[in-house]
Design a protein around this motif. Structure first.
Motif, PDB file in Angstrom:
ATOM      1  N   LYS A 156       0.783  -1.358   0.111  1.00 39.22           N
ATOM      2  CA  LYS A 156       0.143   0.108  -0.293  1.00 39.22           C
ATOM      3  C   LYS A 156       1.278   1.418  -0.028  1.00 39.22           C
ATOM      4  CE  LYS A 156      -3.958  -1.472   1.910  1.00 39.22           C
ATOM      5  NZ  LYS A 156      -4.646  -1.213   2.273  1.00 39.22           N
ATOM      6  N   THR A 157       0.152   2.652  -0.359  1.00 36.83           N
ATOM      7  CA  THR A 157       1.212   3.900   0.156  1.00 36.83           C
ATOM      8  C   THR A 157       2.469   4.160   1.101  1.00 36.83           C
ATOM      9  OG1 THR A 157      -1.143   4.634  -0.729  1.00 36.83           O
ATOM     10  CG2 THR A 157       0.460   5.450  -0.027  1.00 36.83           C
ATOM     11  N   PRO A 158       3.226   3.857   0.654  1.00 33.79           N
ATOM     12  CA  PRO A 158       4.253   4.211   1.847  1.00 33.79           C
ATOM     13  C   PRO A 158       3.541   5.048   2.932  1.00 33.79           C
ATOM     14  CG  PRO A 158       5.370   3.710  -0.093  1.00 33.79           C
ATOM     15  CD  PRO A 158       3.699   4.099  -0.068  1.00 33.79           C
ATOM     16  N   VAL A 159       4.302   4.806   4.407  1.00 35.60           N
ATOM     17  CA  VAL A 159       4.205   5.827   5.284  1.00 35.60           C
ATOM     18  C   VAL A 159       5.588   6.214   5.723  1.00 35.60           C
ATOM     19  CG1 VAL A 159       3.129   6.163   7.709  1.00 35.60           C
ATOM     20  CG2 VAL A 159       1.330   4.519   5.512  1.00 35.60           C
ATOM     21  N   ARG A 160       5.723   7.045   6.223  1.00 29.73           N
ATOM     22  CA  ARG A 160       6.775   7.477   6.861  1.00 29.73           C
ATOM     23  C   ARG A 160       6.823   6.999   8.494  1.00 29.73           C
ATOM     24  NH1 ARG A 160       9.123  12.060   6.823  1.00 29.73           N
ATOM     25  NH2 ARG A 160      11.044  10.599   6.345  1.00 29.73           N
ATOM     26  N   VAL A 161       7.579   6.367   9.007  1.00 31.75           N
ATOM     27  CA  VAL A 161       7.330   5.882  10.388  1.00 31.75           C
ATOM     28  C   VAL A 161       8.753   6.157  10.933  1.00 31.75           C
ATOM     29  CG1 VAL A 161       6.878   4.543  12.343  1.00 31.75           C
ATOM     30  CG2 VAL A 161       5.695   3.910   9.442  1.00 31.75           C
ATOM     31  N   PHE A 162       8.835   7.109  12.277  1.00 24.05           N
ATOM     32  CA  PHE A 162       9.326   7.290  13.216  1.00 24.05           C
ATOM     33  C   PHE A 162       8.887   6.280  14.657  1.00 24.05           C
ATOM     34  CE2 PHE A 162      10.139   9.152  17.226  1.00 24.05           C
ATOM     35  CZ  PHE A 162      11.633   8.811  17.663  1.00 24.05           C
ATOM     36  N   TYR A 163      10.211   4.650  15.112  1.00 21.17           N
ATOM     37  CA  TYR A 163       9.546   4.453  16.241  1.00 21.17           C
ATOM     38  C   TYR A 163       9.904   4.463  17.059  1.00 21.17           C
ATOM     39  CZ  TYR A 163       8.218   0.074  18.789  1.00 21.17           C
ATOM     40  OH  TYR A 163       8.232  -0.981  19.822  1.00 21.17           O
ATOM     41  N   GLN A 164       9.400   4.970  18.090  1.00 20.57           N
ATOM     42  CA  GLN A 164       9.957   5.725  19.692  1.00 20.57           C
ATOM     43  C   GLN A 164       9.995   4.709  20.551  1.00 20.57           C
ATOM     44  OE1 GLN A 164       8.618   9.157  21.179  1.00 20.57           O
ATOM     45  NE2 GLN A 164       9.685   9.533  22.558  1.00 20.57           N
ATOM     46  N   VAL A 165      11.654   3.825  20.315  1.00 16.93           N
ATOM     47  CA  VAL A 165      11.700   3.379  21.803  1.00 16.93           C
ATOM     48  C   VAL A 165      11.956   4.024  23.786  1.00 16.93           C
ATOM     49  CG1 VAL A 165      13.024   1.562  22.878  1.00 16.93           C
ATOM     50  CG2 VAL A 165      13.443   1.730  19.839  1.00 16.93           C
ATOM     51  N   TRP A 166      12.273   4.593  23.856  1.00 20.34           N
ATOM     52  CA  TRP A 166      12.349   5.552  24.594  1.00 20.34           C
ATOM     53  C   TRP A 166      12.502   7.194  24.413  1.00 20.34           C
ATOM     54  CZ3 TRP A 166      10.295   3.894  28.970  1.00 20.34           C
ATOM     55  CH2 TRP A 166      10.595   4.402  29.704  1.00 20.34           C
ATOM     56  N   ASN A 167      11.979   7.927  25.201  1.00 12.84           N
ATOM     57  CA  ASN A 167      12.147   9.194  25.025  1.00 12.84           C
ATOM     58  C   ASN A 167      13.457  10.117  26.244  1.00 12.84           C
ATOM     59  OD1 ASN A 167      11.755   9.224  28.134  1.00 12.84           O
ATOM     60  ND2 ASN A 167      10.862  11.113  28.395  1.00 12.84           N
ATOM     61  N   GLN A 168      14.051   9.229  26.912  1.00 12.56           N
ATOM     62  CA  GLN A 168      15.217   9.778  27.744  1.00 12.56           C
ATOM     63  C   GLN A 168      16.415   8.967  28.213  1.00 12.56           C
ATOM     64  OE1 GLN A 168      14.064  12.555  31.042  1.00 12.56           O
ATOM     65  NE2 GLN A 168      13.327  14.445  29.335  1.00 12.56           N
ATOM     66  N   PRO A 169      17.791   8.659  27.356  1.00  7.95           N
ATOM     67  CA  PRO A 169      17.504   9.340  25.894  1.00  7.95           C
ATOM     68  C   PRO A 169      16.265   9.063  25.081  1.00  7.95           C
ATOM     69  CG  PRO A 169      19.178   7.560  26.533  1.00  7.95           C
ATOM     70  CD  PRO A 169      18.414   7.993  27.562  1.00  7.95           C
ATOM     71  N   LEU A 170      16.989   9.761  23.601  1.00 10.74           N
ATOM     72  CA  LEU A 170      15.464   9.759  22.796  1.00 10.74           C
ATOM     73  C   LEU A 170      16.345   8.825  21.993  1.00 10.74           C
ATOM     74  CD1 LEU A 170      12.861  10.662  21.072  1.00 10.74           C
ATOM     75  CD2 LEU A 170      13.954  11.949  19.742  1.00 10.74           C
ATOM     76  N   ILE A 171      15.126   7.384  21.485  1.00 10.97           N
ATOM     77  CA  ILE A 171      16.506   6.229  21.143  1.00 10.97           C
ATOM     78  C   ILE A 171      14.917   5.668  19.903  1.00 10.97           C
ATOM     79  CG2 ILE A 171      17.201   3.547  21.379  1.00 10.97           C
ATOM     80  CD1 ILE A 171      17.683   4.315  24.128  1.00 10.97           C
ATOM     81  N   THR A 172      16.378   4.824  18.787  1.00 10.47           N
ATOM     82  CA  THR A 172      14.937   4.287  17.729  1.00 10.47           C
ATOM     83  C   THR A 172      15.243   3.387  17.201  1.00 10.47           C
ATOM     84  OG1 THR A 172      13.236   5.119  15.915  1.00 10.47           O
ATOM     85  CG2 THR A 172      15.953   6.049  15.734  1.00 10.47           C
TER      86      THR A 172
END
Length: 282
Positions: A156-172
């Motif tokens: 389907k139409t691609p969706v650009r995703v930011f996956y956030q594991v944690w906030n402090q520190p900011l981890i992906t």
């Protein structure tokens, strides 16, 4: 891998040969995900001990502990007289696994980073424990469900995703990760796929620049993390502007187990929702 009159012979994820004279009746698990997969493979009754945080299914919570996956109690493991110990390359200390081998305990090492490894691991665990029928059934269900989801969503139409594991520190996460494969199965594109480390630290400016269509967070528990709403301070991000801040319980997407299908189905539905908000966007 094979089972025959002379015993069971198979290779682990590091291509080490593991030989058992007969199906294992006493198994020690050195990772929470391994514990969960053993139960899925029908071998839960043969698990005599596990490491901390082995909390699923419910029966796993009552298993004796042999330390944490990063610091094992070798003496306790020996006292349990296991037929096989199943370890985790990324989590267990290599010296501890080697020590067990030198003490003549069969050690099988897992390193499940990709979706297609999960059903294969189930089949191998079933072979080691003599529970091939249930393991095969679970493996086939996993493969069929994943195929259905990919067929429905992947193109389907691609969706650009930011996956956030944690906030402090900011981890992906980057592309060398099970979660990245889940995103791709749903027709998503991980905006930080090309970074060098598996779980890179980034900053808010990098997220602003990437401008994802959806932000997906996991956190540590079954509840939506409060810090996900911190992104509301940045209304210029498409995901914020279109109210596409999503949550998936970490046990459904961050553990390499059968439950990742729950996370995949949930993410696919979330990204489908995001697609509807993208109509008409430049």
């Amino acid at each position: 891998m094979s089972a025959h009159a002379g015993g069971i012979e198979l290779q682990d994820d590091l291509n080490n040969k593991v030989v058992l004279p007969q199906p294992a009746q006493r198994i020690v698990s050195l990772a929470p995900s391994v514990t969960e997969l053993l139960f899925s493979a029908g071998a839960g009754s043969k698990v005599v001990a596990a490491v901390d945080y082995s909390d699923f299914p419910e029966e796993a919570k009552t298993l004796p502990r042999v330390g944490g996956y990063t610091q094992l109690d070798i003496e306790r493991i020996l006292a349990l007289r296991p037929d096989v110990v199943i370890g985790w390359k990324s989590g267990n200390h290599p010296a501890a696994l080697e020590q067990l081998r030198k003490l003549n305990i069969p050690v099988y090492i897992t390193e499940t980073r990709f979706l297609d490894q999960i059903p294969t691991t189930l089949e191998r665990f079933g072979l080691m424990a003599g529970t091939q029928a249930q393991a095969q059934q679970e493996a086939e269900h996993f493969r069929n469900t994943l195929h259905r989801l990919k067929t429905q969503y992947q193109h389907k139409t691609p969706v650009r995703v930011f996956y956030q594991v944690w906030n402090q520190p900011l981890i992906t996460i980057n592309r060398q990760n099970l979660i990245n494969q889940v995103i791709e199965a749903c027709g998503g594109q991980n905006v930080f796929a090309e970074l060098n480390t598996i779980a890179p630290r980034i900053d808010v400016e990098a997220v602003l620049k990437a401008n994802p269509d959806a932000i997906v967070a996991s956190g540590m528990g079954i509840e939506r993390p409060e810090w996900l709403d911190e992104w509301l301070k940045w209304p210029a991000i498409k995901a914020v502007k279109n109210h596409q801040l999503h949550f998936i319980p970490p046990g459904h997407i961050q553990r390499q187990t059968v439950r990742v299908l729950l996370g995949t189905e949930r993410l696919c539905q979330q990204l489908e929702q995001t697609r509807h908000t993208m109509d008409g966007q430049p």
